[in-house]
Design a protein around this motif. Sequence first.
Motif, PDB file in Angstrom:
ATOM      1  N   PHE A  53       2.563 -16.376  12.840  1.00 48.82           N
ATOM      2  CA  PHE A  53       1.515 -15.517  12.285  1.00 48.82           C
ATOM      3  C   PHE A  53       1.700 -14.123  12.854  1.00 48.82           C
ATOM      4  O   PHE A  53       1.854 -13.952  14.067  1.00 48.82           O
ATOM      5  CB  PHE A  53       0.146 -16.078  12.677  1.00 48.82           C
ATOM      6  CG  PHE A  53      -1.009 -15.131  12.517  1.00 48.82           C
ATOM      7  CD1 PHE A  53      -1.641 -14.979  11.297  1.00 48.82           C
ATOM      8  CD2 PHE A  53      -1.478 -14.388  13.595  1.00 48.82           C
ATOM      9  CE1 PHE A  53      -2.718 -14.114  11.146  1.00 48.82           C
ATOM     10  CE2 PHE A  53      -2.560 -13.531  13.469  1.00 48.82           C
ATOM     11  CZ  PHE A  53      -3.181 -13.394  12.235  1.00 48.82           C
ATOM     12  N   LYS A  54       1.702 -13.123  11.978  1.00 48.12           N
ATOM     13  CA  LYS A  54       1.920 -11.747  12.407  1.00 48.12           C
ATOM     14  C   LYS A  54       0.779 -10.856  11.932  1.00 48.12           C
ATOM     15  O   LYS A  54       0.442 -10.847  10.750  1.00 48.12           O
ATOM     16  CB  LYS A  54       3.226 -11.196  11.811  1.00 48.12           C
ATOM     17  CG  LYS A  54       4.406 -12.145  11.837  1.00 48.12           C
ATOM     18  CD  LYS A  54       4.940 -12.350  13.232  1.00 48.12           C
ATOM     19  CE  LYS A  54       6.240 -13.131  13.189  1.00 48.12           C
ATOM     20  NZ  LYS A  54       6.772 -13.391  14.560  1.00 48.12           N
ATOM     21  N   THR A  55       0.216 -10.091  12.848  1.00 44.78           N
ATOM     22  CA  THR A  55      -0.738  -9.053  12.475  1.00 44.78           C
ATOM     23  C   THR A  55      -0.650  -7.943  13.508  1.00 44.78           C
ATOM     24  O   THR A  55       0.097  -8.049  14.498  1.00 44.78           O
ATOM     25  CB  THR A  55      -2.170  -9.604  12.362  1.00 44.78           C
ATOM     26  OG1 THR A  55      -3.014  -8.619  11.763  1.00 44.78           O
ATOM     27  CG2 THR A  55      -2.746  -9.968  13.728  1.00 44.78           C
ATOM     28  N   VAL A  56      -1.363  -6.866  13.272  1.00 47.58           N
ATOM     29  CA  VAL A  56      -1.495  -5.801  14.269  1.00 47.58           C
ATOM     30  C   VAL A  56      -2.972  -5.459  14.396  1.00 47.58           C
ATOM     31  O   VAL A  56      -3.714  -5.485  13.417  1.00 47.58           O
ATOM     32  CB  VAL A  56      -0.679  -4.538  13.908  1.00 47.58           C
ATOM     33  CG1 VAL A  56       0.807  -4.817  13.904  1.00 47.58           C
ATOM     34  CG2 VAL A  56      -1.107  -3.967  12.568  1.00 47.58           C
ATOM     35  N   LEU A  57      -3.386  -5.150  15.596  1.00 43.85           N
ATOM     36  CA  LEU A  57      -4.761  -4.738  15.845  1.00 43.85           C
ATOM     37  C   LEU A  57      -4.902  -3.226  15.719  1.00 43.85           C
ATOM     38  O   LEU A  57      -6.000  -2.716  15.521  1.00 43.85           O
ATOM     39  CB  LEU A  57      -5.201  -5.213  17.235  1.00 43.85           C
ATOM     40  CG  LEU A  57      -5.002  -6.714  17.510  1.00 43.85           C
ATOM     41  CD1 LEU A  57      -5.495  -7.074  18.910  1.00 43.85           C
ATOM     42  CD2 LEU A  57      -5.695  -7.561  16.457  1.00 43.85           C
ATOM     43  N   SER A  58      -3.776  -2.523  15.829  1.00 45.67           N
ATOM     44  CA  SER A  58      -3.740  -1.078  15.588  1.00 45.67           C
ATOM     45  C   SER A  58      -2.298  -0.701  15.265  1.00 45.67           C
ATOM     46  O   SER A  58      -1.362  -1.396  15.652  1.00 45.67           O
ATOM     47  CB  SER A  58      -4.233  -0.295  16.818  1.00 45.67           C
ATOM     48  OG  SER A  58      -3.387  -0.525  17.936  1.00 45.67           O
ATOM     49  N   GLY A  59      -2.137   0.416  14.541  1.00 44.28           N
ATOM     50  CA  GLY A  59      -0.788   0.861  14.194  1.00 44.28           C
ATOM     51  C   GLY A  59      -0.182   0.039  13.079  1.00 44.28           C
ATOM     52  O   GLY A  59      -0.876  -0.449  12.182  1.00 44.28           O
ATOM     53  N   GLU A  60       1.122  -0.164  13.129  1.00 40.11           N
ATOM     54  CA  GLU A  60       1.810  -0.955  12.120  1.00 40.11           C
ATOM     55  C   GLU A  60       3.104  -1.518  12.685  1.00 40.11           C
ATOM     56  O   GLU A  60       3.673  -0.980  13.647  1.00 40.11           O
ATOM     57  CB  GLU A  60       2.109  -0.127  10.862  1.00 40.11           C
ATOM     58  CG  GLU A  60       3.098   1.000  11.083  1.00 40.11           C
ATOM     59  CD  GLU A  60       3.380   1.789   9.810  1.00 40.11           C
ATOM     60  OE1 GLU A  60       2.520   1.823   8.916  1.00 40.11           O
ATOM     61  OE2 GLU A  60       4.478   2.385   9.721  1.00 40.11           O
ATOM     62  N   GLU A  61       3.558  -2.607  12.073  1.00 38.78           N
ATOM     63  CA  GLU A  61       4.841  -3.219  12.431  1.00 38.78           C
ATOM     64  C   GLU A  61       5.538  -3.612  11.129  1.00 38.78           C
ATOM     65  O   GLU A  61       4.907  -4.144  10.217  1.00 38.78           O
ATOM     66  CB  GLU A  61       4.648  -4.442  13.320  1.00 38.78           C
ATOM     67  CG  GLU A  61       5.953  -5.049  13.818  1.00 38.78           C
ATOM     68  CD  GLU A  61       5.766  -6.087  14.912  1.00 38.78           C
ATOM     69  OE1 GLU A  61       6.758  -6.466  15.548  1.00 38.78           O
ATOM     70  OE2 GLU A  61       4.613  -6.513  15.130  1.00 38.78           O
ATOM     71  N   TRP A  62       6.828  -3.332  11.054  1.00 37.92           N
ATOM     72  CA  TRP A  62       7.605  -3.615   9.846  1.00 37.92           C
ATOM     73  C   TRP A  62       8.443  -4.866  10.041  1.00 37.92           C
ATOM     74  O   TRP A  62       9.037  -5.076  11.105  1.00 37.92           O
ATOM     75  CB  TRP A  62       8.519  -2.442   9.510  1.00 37.92           C
ATOM     76  CG  TRP A  62       7.786  -1.279   8.904  1.00 37.92           C
ATOM     77  CD1 TRP A  62       7.089  -0.314   9.569  1.00 37.92           C
ATOM     78  CD2 TRP A  62       7.686  -0.963   7.511  1.00 37.92           C
ATOM     79  NE1 TRP A  62       6.546   0.579   8.683  1.00 37.92           N
ATOM     80  CE2 TRP A  62       6.905   0.214   7.414  1.00 37.92           C
ATOM     81  CE3 TRP A  62       8.175  -1.541   6.346  1.00 37.92           C
ATOM     82  CZ2 TRP A  62       6.606   0.806   6.185  1.00 37.92           C
ATOM     83  CZ3 TRP A  62       7.879  -0.949   5.124  1.00 37.92           C
ATOM     84  CH2 TRP A  62       7.108   0.214   5.054  1.00 37.92           C
ATOM     85  N   TYR A  63       8.489  -5.684   8.991  1.00 42.53           N
ATOM     86  CA  TYR A  63       9.280  -6.911   9.000  1.00 42.53           C
ATOM     87  C   TYR A  63      10.267  -6.900   7.842  1.00 42.53           C
ATOM     88  O   TYR A  63       9.919  -6.490   6.727  1.00 42.53           O
ATOM     89  CB  TYR A  63       8.370  -8.139   8.884  1.00 42.53           C
ATOM     90  CG  TYR A  63       7.605  -8.429  10.147  1.00 42.53           C
ATOM     91  CD1 TYR A  63       8.115  -9.287  11.115  1.00 42.53           C
ATOM     92  CD2 TYR A  63       6.379  -7.809  10.388  1.00 42.53           C
ATOM     93  CE1 TYR A  63       7.424  -9.525  12.286  1.00 42.53           C
ATOM     94  CE2 TYR A  63       5.679  -8.052  11.560  1.00 42.53           C
ATOM     95  CZ  TYR A  63       6.213  -8.913  12.508  1.00 42.53           C
ATOM     96  OH  TYR A  63       5.531  -9.147  13.678  1.00 42.53           O
TER      97      TYR A  63
END
Length: 304
Positions: free
Chosen positions: A48-58
């Motif tokens: 499971f992938k999420t971010v609490l702030s900012g962003e992440e690329w997959y």
Amino acid sequence: MYFTSLPDHSKPGFDEQRHFEQFKKHNIIFNALSQQSYCDNHVGCLSFKTVLSGEEWYGVNRNQLAVRPGQFLLLNNDQNYSCRIDTEQSSRCFSIFFKSEFASTVFQDAISSEEILLDDPFRLSEKPLEFFQTLNAITPKLQMQLDDLLLFLDRWGYNAYGIDEKLSSILLEFIGIHKIELKRSKQVEAIKTSTKTELYKRLCTAKDLLHSSYMDNPDLATIGKASCLSISQLVRQFKAAFGLTPHQYLIRIKLNKAAELLQNTSMGVNEITWSCGFENQSAFCRAFKESYGLQPNIFRATKK
């Protein structure tokens, strides 16, 4: 296992094999703040992938997806992917990696009758549940479960018994979300179930491109090429699955982002217009009022 920093795969002496071996033995949670992080190729367990702030690329199946607050991505067991964080401001990423046996046990319990479980309580499903690997909105129920998990980790650290209970509930919520996705896939206009499923996966690619690159205003030709669908097929099937045409869906994404910025930042209307990919301020204000019933500045004033 619980990590509050991301591994540096480029660090001299980093034992990649040893690092990834841990994912086969434990449920693992990452809750880390980072500006720079790269992993070019990982074959993982269900995660499971999420971010609490900012962003992440997959990078998944040759597609690039941006995970931002309020969204999550599920990656299936044995899925190859890449991930990166490359931002001026730090991103708070939150990931859960589920040990295969643990996830299989939860899924088996969810789909089996009590009689079957009594006869063979430790039987594992031969075929793991396969999720649609697409961006989803975090539901209120899932958000409550994640908040509860974070609170538990903050208070008690990684207590395996308590954490496993919470992860079981989260996995069950994923099943509920997956059922909604299956129902939506059946709305695709095709006769064979296998064709509906394949079309829906391609439509999810189109949807994820809109979410990830909404500020760049991708056109139908770009979206169709990325999703391997003709323009007419894309428009027709996208509306069948999601209830909106790609253009209507794109405008909704932009307006939702604009509303979030109006509520949570002090950015000016002109700056929000630009950051959300609208052509000019007049077009933005007109579209915003049509959707929310108020001009942007008035909407902001009512939310304070």
